[in-house]
Design an enzyme around this catalytic site. Structure first.
Site, mmCIF file in Angstrom:
data_model
loop_
_atom_site.group_PDB
_atom_site.id
_atom_site.type_symbol
_atom_site.label_atom_id
_atom_site.label_comp_id
_atom_site.label_asym_id
_atom_site.label_seq_id
_atom_site.Cartn_x
_atom_site.Cartn_y
_atom_site.Cartn_z
ATOM 1 N N LYS A 13 -6.657 -2.453 5.092
ATOM 2 C CA LYS A 13 -7.391 -2.960 6.257
ATOM 3 C C LYS A 13 -6.871 -2.376 7.571
ATOM 4 O O LYS A 13 -7.642 -1.967 8.408
ATOM 5 C CB LYS A 13 -7.306 -4.498 6.279
ATOM 6 C CG LYS A 13 -8.149 -5.143 7.367
ATOM 7 C CD LYS A 13 -9.628 -4.930 7.129
ATOM 8 C CE LYS A 13 -10.486 -5.557 8.216
ATOM 9 N NZ LYS A 13 -11.847 -4.997 8.198
ATOM 10 N N GLY A 29 5.576 0.237 7.030
ATOM 11 C CA GLY A 29 5.779 1.398 7.898
ATOM 12 C C GLY A 29 6.367 2.550 7.116
ATOM 13 O O GLY A 29 6.352 2.552 5.880
ATOM 14 N N GLU A 50 -22.348 5.199 10.199
ATOM 15 C CA GLU A 50 -21.726 3.947 9.761
ATOM 16 C C GLU A 50 -22.303 3.490 8.408
ATOM 17 O O GLU A 50 -21.570 3.014 7.539
ATOM 18 C CB GLU A 50 -21.916 2.872 10.848
ATOM 19 C CG GLU A 50 -21.426 1.488 10.502
ATOM 20 C CD GLU A 50 -19.932 1.391 10.182
ATOM 21 O OE1 GLU A 50 -19.189 2.358 10.387
ATOM 22 O OE2 GLU A 50 -19.530 0.337 9.677
ATOM 23 N N TRP A 75 0.896 -1.158 0.000
ATOM 24 C CA TRP A 75 0.000 0.000 0.000
ATOM 25 C C TRP A 75 0.931 1.204 0.000
ATOM 26 O O TRP A 75 1.588 1.489 0.991
ATOM 27 C CB TRP A 75 -0.868 -0.028 1.252
ATOM 28 C CG TRP A 75 -1.938 1.017 1.297
ATOM 29 C CD1 TRP A 75 -3.173 0.958 0.735
ATOM 30 C CD2 TRP A 75 -1.876 2.282 1.971
ATOM 31 N NE1 TRP A 75 -3.869 2.100 0.999
ATOM 32 C CE2 TRP A 75 -3.105 2.933 1.756
ATOM 33 C CE3 TRP A 75 -0.903 2.936 2.721
ATOM 34 C CZ2 TRP A 75 -3.388 4.189 2.268
ATOM 35 C CZ3 TRP A 75 -1.184 4.199 3.238
ATOM 36 C CH2 TRP A 75 -2.419 4.807 3.005
#
Ligand code: M6R
Length: 614
Positions: free
Chosen positions: A609, A101, A487, A74
């Site tokens: 995620k 990271g 939501e 990502w």
């Protein structure tokens, strides 16, 4: 946010790595790669785009070798193109690194290395790690020491796995800060695994050890040794995780999201099981010891989380304040540590996180700890950082959630918060045994109520088909179901890319009402709860401005049937549990719109995620 997997053993590494990456694709999916060691040579394949592109490439040209590392990315530094995909290697290809990271001091390090003559092959921050390790190896240090030296120079939260042709019998892995975890898997017959997340290795072993921040490990075919960054050896604690691999597979469902929506009755049963006694109304969490004295002393609970998890805190606030009469403040985790929150030792900071690795949530927890609060967490991923950092935790018990859009990890913590609110209220002497028994008693019917909503899936599908081309939607809710509106809107926007806003219904007249016309559907959450009358009048206002209205309402409600264009019916449930049931049709609605639009439901663009960067 990236997925990491490593293997060392007797079998061919690539199929194991690719399988692991498939299970981690939800973590990052803009490029992928593997590096494998064979006959003293490291071979690397990296491809931009989905993992299947890499797999097809490797099918054409297989890579042999019994030790290797893999990565699904990502992007943070450098666009998602082949040369920025991991693993990254040194110029002579003796060292390969995968990384999760951000190296915060990457620019000065890159400049320093370039001034020494190093030529960079990518735009990533990861590449500085490779060159730093290379520098220390060239100076004669063994791989583990060279890696340690390199790590000492890095700033930021980082997790890595290193493979070297110079020391082919091992993988080195390390974790600095909270940039996602590292789990080491202990296989049978001389094989070992390394991964950023459990699903990558669950098909091979359930015996695992987790690295703490500031630890590194040397993993060989016969086991692992764990050290601090100062070189001190620490005992390896191997635990057996209860999840099995079937929980991380799609089965007959087209998407993980649909599977996970359907898993909710089971997930709710599991989160209730073992915690409540419906005959007596007693509640206990074995991992969250709570004394009467502490509950009575408790001045305030600060709840913090991100995204979907944050929405659970809004419901939690209503439940805890109503039942236990403890003031609750909720704050988005990315704001928490900058808000100079007023916290003392008679307060709790309660974090909610599916992954338990969200950087902002972990930072908020650190802030709470630093200011003397007791830390509680509601988490799903076993062994995650949040779980280990907390003084007490409630595990969601929903099994792995693979779809980026969170569903079962929304409803389960709502139930955990309901149970926690009852427990606190009870300890504070605010409930009679009869009241407690009644509140707890409702829980046994909850999975069945959710089943009833799922049984109406066809109706939701029909309405989704009708509205799938809309460009905007306004979700309205009040009180305990304001969070349901937030939501529902988040679910729609993140997987269908349709602009959707969740709004407190009473605020509509202060601005958003200007947006209403026949092209702005209003999705109104109007179950039988204490805010019902107020909601009805808001629905009428929306209708009179020409907006189509889709309502979530309680079966038998004739008033709403008259005013709304469409109704998603839910069974009659006690109002404190309405958020658990009312969100289900909205999850299905978002799902079917995205699926019918042909979008990548489980891996929506730009998302990952676990968000392990700030
Ligand atoms: O793992 P966490 O629960 O801490 O994650 C928090 C958010 O990133 C997450 O809920 C996100 O909003 C989901 N994509 C929502 O579906």
């Amino acid at each position: 946010m990236c997925g990491i997997v490593g293997y060392i053993g007797e079998r061919q590494a690539v199929p194991i790595l690719l399988n692991g990456l498939k299970r981690l694709e939800y973590r990052g999916y803009d490029s992928a790669g593997v590096a494998v060691l064979h006959n003293g040579v490291i071979s690397v394949k990296r491809r931009a785009g989905k993992l299947r592109i890499l797999i097809e490439d490797i099918e054409q040209e297989p890579l042999p070798g019994t030790v290797g590392i893999g990565h699904t990315r990502w992007a943070t530094h450098g666009e998602p193109i082949d040369r920025n995909a991991h693993p990254h290697v040194n110029p002579v290809r003796t060292i390969a690194v995968v990384h999760n990271g951000i190296v915060e001091n990457f620019l000065p390090l890159r400049e320093e290395l370039e001034s020494e003559g190093v030529r960079f092959q990518s735009d990533t921050d990861t590449e500085v790690i490779v060159h730093l390790i290379d520098r220390f190896v060239a100076a004669g240090r063994p791989l583990v020491e060279a890696t340690r030296e390199a790590l000492r120079i890095l700033k930021g939260s980082n997790a890595i796995v290193v493979l070297s042709a110079l020391e082919p019998d091992k993988l080195i892995t390390a974790r600095l800060g909270n940039a996602g975890g590292i789990v080491i898997g202990f296989g049978e017959d001389g094989e070992m695994f390394v991964a950023s997340d459990l699903p990558a290795i669950l098909e091979h072993t359930r015996r695992v050890a987790f690295l703490e921040p500031g630890q590194m490990a040397v993993v060989t075919r016969n086991g692992a040794r764990i050290f601090t960054l100062e070189g001190e050896e620490v005992p390896v604690q191997v635990t057996t995780v209860p999840w099995d691999i079937s929980a991380a597979e799609k089965g007959a469902y087209k998407h993980f999201m649909l599977k996970e929506i359907h898993e909710q009755p089971r997930a709710l049963m599991d989160t209730i099981a073992g915690r409540v006694d419906v005959r007596t109304g007693e509640i206990a969490f074995s991992t969250l010891p709570l004394s009467k004295d502490f509950a009575r002393r408790l001045k305030k609970i600060h709840m913090t989380a991100c995204g979907t998890a944050y929405h659970t805190t809004l419901v939690g606030k209503v439940l805890i304040e109503r039942l236990a009469r403890i003031p609750v403040e909720t704050m988005i985790a990315s704001e928490f540590r900058y808000a100079d929150p007023i916290i003392d030792e008679d307060m709790v900071v309660l974090a909610v996180s599916q992954s338990g690795e969200t950087a902002d949530t972990l930072a908020a927890m650190h802030e709470g700890k630093h200011r003397g609060a007791t830390l509680w967490a509601i988490v799903n991923v076993i062994g995650s950082q949040a779980m280990r950092m907390a003084d007490g935790y409630i595990s969601m018990q929903v099994g792995p959630e693979i779809s980026v859009a969170s569903t079962k990890a929304y409803t389960a913590p709502l139930v955990d918060l309901y149970m926690l609110a009852i427990l606190l209220a009870d300890l504070r002497g605010r409930l009679t045994p009869q009241q407690r028994k009644e509140l707890v008693g409702h829980l046994q019917y909850l999975p069945g109520w959710v089943e009833q909503v799922l049984a109406r899936e066809e109706e939701v599908y029909r309405v989704a088909r009708k509205y799938m081309r809309m460009k905007n939607a306004l979700y309205l809710g009040r009180g305990i179901n304001m969070a349901t509106a937030y939501e529902g809107a988040l679910k729609l926007k993140e997987i269908s890319y349709i602009h959707a806003e969740g709004y407190p219904a009473g605020e509509m007249k202060h601005g958003p009402i200007a947006l209403l016309d026949e092209d702005m559907p209003v999705i109104a959450v109007v179950p039988q709860d204490p805010w019902y009358e107020k909601m009805i009048s808001q629905v009428e206002q929306a209708k009179s401005r020409g907006a189509p209205v889709i309502a979530v309402a309680t079966e038998g409600d004739e008033r709403i049937a008259e005013v709304a264009d469409e109704v998603f019916w839910i069974p009659e449930v006690p109002w404190m549990l309405t958020p658990v049931v009312a969100i289900v049709p909205l999850q299905l609605f978002a799902y079917y719109i995205a699926a019918e639009l042909g979008l990548d439901v489980d891996q929506p663009r730009n998302l990952a995620k676990s968000v392990t960067v700030e």
